[in-house]
Design a protein around this motif. Structure first.
Motif, mmCIF file in Angstrom:
data_model
loop_
_atom_site.group_PDB
_atom_site.id
_atom_site.type_symbol
_atom_site.label_atom_id
_atom_site.label_comp_id
_atom_site.label_asym_id
_atom_site.label_seq_id
_atom_site.Cartn_x
_atom_site.Cartn_y
_atom_site.Cartn_z
ATOM 1 N N ALA A 170 -7.475 6.735 3.559
ATOM 2 C CA ALA A 170 -7.911 6.302 2.230
ATOM 3 C C ALA A 170 -7.640 4.810 2.080
ATOM 4 O O ALA A 170 -6.569 4.320 2.442
ATOM 5 C CB ALA A 170 -7.151 7.085 1.156
ATOM 6 N N SER A 171 -8.606 4.072 1.560
ATOM 7 C CA SER A 171 -8.435 2.631 1.352
ATOM 8 C C SER A 171 -7.968 2.360 -0.075
ATOM 9 O O SER A 171 -8.194 3.167 -0.986
ATOM 10 C CB SER A 171 -9.745 1.895 1.605
ATOM 11 O OG SER A 171 -10.684 2.171 0.574
ATOM 12 N N ALA A 177 -10.608 2.843 -7.356
ATOM 13 C CA ALA A 177 -11.803 3.264 -8.083
ATOM 14 C C ALA A 177 -11.636 4.646 -8.683
ATOM 15 O O ALA A 177 -12.185 4.952 -9.756
ATOM 16 C CB ALA A 177 -13.013 3.239 -7.137
ATOM 17 N N GLN A 178 -10.871 5.514 -8.010
ATOM 18 C CA GLN A 178 -10.665 6.880 -8.484
ATOM 19 C C GLN A 178 -9.603 6.971 -9.568
ATOM 20 O O GLN A 178 -9.551 7.939 -10.318
ATOM 21 C CB GLN A 178 -10.276 7.775 -7.315
ATOM 22 C CG GLN A 178 -11.372 7.925 -6.265
ATOM 23 C CD GLN A 178 -10.899 8.651 -5.029
ATOM 24 O OE1 GLN A 178 -9.893 9.357 -5.064
ATOM 25 N NE2 GLN A 178 -11.603 8.452 -3.917
ATOM 26 N N GLN A 182 -4.069 9.629 -6.773
ATOM 27 C CA GLN A 182 -4.457 9.835 -5.381
ATOM 28 C C GLN A 182 -3.373 9.376 -4.410
ATOM 29 O O GLN A 182 -3.190 9.953 -3.337
ATOM 30 C CB GLN A 182 -5.760 9.072 -5.080
ATOM 31 C CG GLN A 182 -6.917 9.459 -5.973
ATOM 32 C CD GLN A 182 -7.278 10.919 -5.854
ATOM 33 O OE1 GLN A 182 -7.420 11.453 -4.754
ATOM 34 N NE2 GLN A 182 -7.409 11.581 -7.000
ATOM 35 N N ALA A 183 -2.662 8.325 -4.755
ATOM 36 C CA ALA A 183 -1.630 7.769 -3.868
ATOM 37 C C ALA A 183 -0.600 7.035 -4.700
ATOM 38 O O ALA A 183 -0.924 6.466 -5.755
ATOM 39 C CB ALA A 183 -2.260 6.825 -2.845
ATOM 40 N N ASP A 184 0.629 7.062 -4.228
ATOM 41 C CA ASP A 184 1.676 6.286 -4.890
ATOM 42 C C ASP A 184 2.225 5.181 -3.989
ATOM 43 O O ASP A 184 3.072 4.387 -4.404
ATOM 44 C CB ASP A 184 2.823 7.188 -5.363
ATOM 45 C CG ASP A 184 3.477 7.964 -4.210
ATOM 46 O OD1 ASP A 184 3.290 7.599 -3.038
ATOM 47 O OD2 ASP A 184 4.181 8.951 -4.508
ATOM 48 N N THR A 185 1.757 5.149 -2.739
ATOM 49 C CA THR A 185 2.259 4.191 -1.753
ATOM 50 C C THR A 185 1.099 3.437 -1.117
ATOM 51 O O THR A 185 0.095 4.037 -0.744
ATOM 52 C CB THR A 185 3.070 4.912 -0.651
ATOM 53 O OG1 THR A 185 4.216 5.533 -1.241
ATOM 54 C CG2 THR A 185 3.514 3.944 0.438
ATOM 55 N N LEU A 186 1.260 2.121 -1.001
ATOM 56 C CA LEU A 186 0.282 1.292 -0.290
ATOM 57 C C LEU A 186 0.911 0.814 1.014
ATOM 58 O O LEU A 186 1.998 0.239 1.013
ATOM 59 C CB LEU A 186 -0.111 0.083 -1.133
ATOM 60 C CG LEU A 186 -1.062 -0.916 -0.452
ATOM 61 C CD1 LEU A 186 -2.414 -0.268 -0.176
ATOM 62 C CD2 LEU A 186 -1.219 -2.185 -1.289
ATOM 63 N N ASP A 219 -6.497 -3.779 4.283
ATOM 64 C CA ASP A 219 -6.535 -4.778 5.352
ATOM 65 C C ASP A 219 -6.504 -6.190 4.777
ATOM 66 O O ASP A 219 -6.816 -7.167 5.460
ATOM 67 C CB ASP A 219 -7.773 -4.601 6.240
ATOM 68 C CG ASP A 219 -9.083 -4.695 5.465
ATOM 69 O OD1 ASP A 219 -9.073 -5.145 4.306
ATOM 70 O OD2 ASP A 219 -10.136 -4.323 6.032
ATOM 71 N N GLU A 220 -6.090 -6.317 3.523
ATOM 72 C CA GLU A 220 -6.006 -7.626 2.878
ATOM 73 C C GLU A 220 -4.864 -8.459 3.474
ATOM 74 O O GLU A 220 -3.936 -7.944 4.088
ATOM 75 C CB GLU A 220 -5.774 -7.466 1.374
ATOM 76 C CG GLU A 220 -6.986 -6.988 0.606
ATOM 77 C CD GLU A 220 -7.986 -8.101 0.338
ATOM 78 O OE1 GLU A 220 -7.786 -9.239 0.838
ATOM 79 O OE2 GLU A 220 -8.970 -7.840 -0.368
ATOM 80 N N CYS A 221 -4.949 -9.761 3.238
ATOM 81 C CA CYS A 221 -3.899 -10.705 3.627
ATOM 82 C C CYS A 221 -3.050 -11.008 2.394
ATOM 83 O O CYS A 221 -3.512 -10.902 1.256
ATOM 84 C CB CYS A 221 -4.537 -11.985 4.169
ATOM 85 S SG CYS A 221 -3.360 -13.272 4.637
ATOM 86 N N CYS A 222 -1.798 -11.401 2.633
ATOM 87 C CA CYS A 222 -0.887 -11.706 1.524
ATOM 88 C C CYS A 222 -1.163 -13.068 0.898
ATOM 89 O O CYS A 222 -0.615 -13.398 -0.153
ATOM 90 C CB CYS A 222 0.557 -11.645 1.999
ATOM 91 S SG CYS A 222 0.988 -12.950 3.196
#
Length: 475
Positions: A170-171, A177-178, A182-186, A219-222
């Motif tokens: 999952a991205s 968008a959802q 769906q997620a609590d961790t990146l 896949d973003e940069c900081c």
């Protein structure tokens, strides 16, 4: 008197009160508080002791110290914005040695790591880059490949050319968008590993799934490359957009591989989002499966690691499935700490403990410069585009120091350090180099094929995509 650093909780880096904080205190109308605030900031004033001068060659050659650098910065920024470029050009013409020193700074902070007044060099040195960019003293083409807030930069182009992607996970964009739930961790791998080490990233992702963690990938940069180019506003905008997605997705925790990513993200998210070094999470889970110091190798959940498939935790004579030389591990491990981990030190401490758990019989040998007093690998501040010689001297200083410990494997936590050391060792005649790996390569048994990566980085410009790349970045 100072705030918690990026990856709270951790060791705070002392700092003076900001102008905004001083204004809020002044509004209280208390002479006692005003006196105390002034006393606090005087404690951070440079005494011109020259300790920083003697710790860094780029300061020592022109005889600069951070107090002198600060005086010039305050004089320039005290002018109207429209007058600053001309003033910078005049200063550089009058004192070219100042410009040379500031452009060769790698933002590592070693010069002020032992400063009695707690002066902190990287923030001010990076701010000078912004002035140089505004004055037209930095060539835009030098940074064209790392404009990471644009659609195309060297990392996104590499992924496109070589079809590197992660559709099985999952991205962040999808979960944002959802909406929450769906997620609590990146999982924030950082631009290097997410591009150049897809099999390693997939192994980590599989482990996150098996551990029952609801996570998403980006896949973003900081934004660090933008900071090195003096593009502060663009870097802040990039991180703010990322934070907006995190909020939309209901993310409460970000796992970072790179200490630099953790530091950069913590500047805008640290008070709201838990910025957690990945080795801490791995260690917490690995400990559940370790029978003790004399254990077999890896813990439950990290069974694909090198320690699980080899005899390196025992005799150190067998070869492992990941292709790592067991003899190098048998000689022991030494660690190169990231300069971004200088004060917090969470990555460095957790990495050592994690590898001790994975390889209980592998000796851990420390380099003389470590922790708070670690050096720069040579890549900091994108100095190589300005002075490649100083970058080479810095990286070989690290490699030589690692070899002198007698360890067979140099372990890194910062992927940029991993990249820089690997590139130097690949171009060196034996036996000057050293077996070097990112700690995650060892834990998951997935070696990064650096010769292939460097070959592909070069080949992408000469193959069918070459004309498109040239037009995209340099036309």
């Amino acid at each position: 008197m100072g705030t918690q650093d990026a990856q709270s909780p951790g060791k705070a880096r002392p700092r003076p009160l900001t102008e905004a904080e001083l204004a809020r205190l002044a509004a209280m109308g208390s002479p006692h508080i005003d006196w105390l605030a002034g006393w606090v900031n005087r404690r951070f004033a440079c005494a011109h002791c020259k300790n920083c001068t003697h710790r860094c060659e780029v300061l020592e050659q022109p005889g600069l110290d951070l107090g002198l650098v600060e005086d010039d910065y305050r004089r320039i920024t005290g002018l109207l914005p429209e007058d600053r470029p001309a003033a910078v050009l005049g200063l550089v013409q009058e004192r070219p040695e100042l410009y040379q020193a500031l452009r060769r700074c790698c933002f590592c902070g070693y010069c002020t790591a032992a400063c009695a007044a707690k002066v902190w060099a990287p923030d001010r040195m990076r701010a000078w880059r912004a002035l140089f960019m505004q004055a037209g003293l930095m060539v835009p083409d030098d940074s064209a490949l790392v404009m990471v807030d644009k659609e195309w930069h060297i990392f996104s182009a590499y992924r496109a050319v070589y079809a590197v992607g992660y559709p099985e996970f999952a991205s962040l964009g999808d979960v944002a968008a959802q909406g929450p739930g769906q997620a609590d961790t990146l999982f924030f791998p950082g631009c290097s590993l997410v591009s150049y080490a897809p099999e390693l990233i997939r192994a980590i992702g599989q482990w996150l799934d098996e551990s029952g963690i609801a996570w998403a990938l980006t896949d973003e940069c900081c934004g660090s490359p933008l900071m090195s180019a003096g593009l502060f506003e663009r870097s802040e905008a990039l991180r703010s957009r990322l934070l907006d997605q995190i909020r939309a997705a209901g993310i409460t925790r970000v796992l970072t591989i790179c200490p630099g990513c953790g530091e950069e993200l913590g500047e805008v998210m640290g008070g709201e989002i838990d910025i957690m070094p990945l080795p801490e999470l791995l260690l917490a889970h690995a400990a559940e499966g370790f029978p003790g110091a004399g254990g077999a190798g890896t813990g439950a959940g990290i069974g694909t690691g090198i320690g699980a498939g080899t005899g390196t935790g025992g005799t150190g004579t067998s070869a492992d499935a990941g292709g790592f030389p067991a003899s190098s591990l048998a000689q022991g491990l030494t660690f190169f700490d990231s300069c971004h981990d200088r004060y917090d030190r969470r990555h460095g401490r957790a990495t050592r403990r994690l590898l001790k758990a994975c390889f209980p019989h592998a000796a851990q040998r420390e380099m003389p410069h470590r922790g708070t007093h670690t050096l720069c690998c040579g890549a900091g501040g994108a100095v190589a585009t300005y002075d490649a010689d100083i970058t080479q001297r810095r990286v070989w200083r690290i490699i030589d120091e690692a070899r002198e410990t007698g360890a067979g494997t140099l372990v890194t936590a910062c992927p940029t350090c991993t990249y820089t050391i690997a590139q130097a060792c690949l171009g060196a005649e034996a036996p000057r180099g050293i077996d070097s790996h990112h700690y995650l390569e060892l834990v998951f048994g997935e070696a990064i094929d650096w010769p292939q990566v460097f070959h592909q980085l070069e080949a992408m410009w000469t193959g069918e995509f070459g004309p498109w790349l040239t037009q995209t970045f340099f036309s």
